[in-house]
Design a protein around this motif. Structure first.
Motif, PDB file in Angstrom:
ATOM      1  N   UNK A   1       0.826  -1.204   0.000  1.00 54.57           N
ATOM      2  CA  UNK A   1       0.000   0.000   0.000  1.00 54.57           C
ATOM      3  C   UNK A   1       0.861   1.256   0.000  1.00 54.57           C
ATOM      4  N   UNK A   2       1.948   1.251   0.745  1.00 50.00           N
ATOM      5  CA  UNK A   2       2.842   2.413   0.778  1.00 50.00           C
ATOM      6  C   UNK A   2       3.488   2.635  -0.575  1.00 50.00           C
ATOM      7  N   UNK A   3       3.896   1.553  -1.227  1.00 48.56           N
ATOM      8  CA  UNK A   3       4.505   1.679  -2.555  1.00 48.56           C
ATOM      9  C   UNK A   3       3.482   2.209  -3.553  1.00 48.56           C
ATOM     10  N   UNK A   4       2.257   1.692  -3.478  1.00 50.07           N
ATOM     11  CA  UNK A   4       1.208   2.167  -4.377  1.00 50.07           C
ATOM     12  C   UNK A   4       0.885   3.636  -4.129  1.00 50.07           C
ATOM     13  N   UNK A   5       0.874   4.062  -2.885  1.00 46.50           N
ATOM     14  CA  UNK A   5       0.620   5.469  -2.568  1.00 46.50           C
ATOM     15  C   UNK A   5       1.727   6.355  -3.117  1.00 46.50           C
ATOM     16  N   UNK A   6       2.985   5.905  -3.004  1.00 47.84           N
ATOM     17  CA  UNK A   6       4.107   6.670  -3.561  1.00 47.84           C
ATOM     18  C   UNK A   6       3.977   6.781  -5.074  1.00 47.84           C
ATOM     19  N   UNK A   7       3.608   5.663  -5.725  1.00 46.58           N
ATOM     20  CA  UNK A   7       3.439   5.674  -7.174  1.00 46.58           C
ATOM     21  C   UNK A   7       2.333   6.641  -7.586  1.00 46.58           C
ATOM     22  N   UNK A   8       1.244   6.643  -6.847  1.00 45.10           N
ATOM     23  CA  UNK A   8       0.132   7.546  -7.148  1.00 45.10           C
ATOM     24  C   UNK A   8       0.584   8.996  -7.036  1.00 45.10           C
ATOM     25  N   UNK A   9       1.319   9.318  -5.974  1.00 42.95           N
ATOM     26  CA  UNK A   9       1.812  10.684  -5.798  1.00 42.95           C
ATOM     27  C   UNK A   9       2.737  11.092  -6.941  1.00 42.95           C
ATOM     28  N   UNK A  10       3.624  10.188  -7.351  1.00 41.90           N
ATOM     29  CA  UNK A  10       4.544  10.487  -8.443  1.00 41.90           C
ATOM     30  C   UNK A  10       3.800  10.640  -9.768  1.00 41.90           C
TER      31      UNK A  10
END
Length: 62
Positions: free
Chosen positions: A10-19
């Motif tokens: 979930x943290x990786x997906x959130x970072x990807x979304x922000x980027x």
């Protein structure tokens, strides 16, 4: 998959979304710049978009 693994994903997906949001927003001064090649470093916003592209590529590798 464990709870810890889900939190990490979930943290990786959130970072990807922000980027991806940074990439989608782009640069106000140079709307045609899409971070396909390195920014000239004359425009700070273009550099931010380029760095977001690099970080996203790094996350995709892992």
């Amino acid at each position: 998959m464990t709870i810890k693994g889900l939190n990490m994903n979930n943290k990786i997906l959130e970072k990807k979304i922000d980027l991806l949001k940074v990439l989608a927003k782009g640069c106000k001064k140079h709307p045609a710049y899409r971070a396909i090649r390195k920014a000239t470093e004359r425009c700070e916003e273009c550099v931010i978009v380029w760095n977001a592209r690099l970080k996203l590529n790094e996350l995709d590798k892992s």
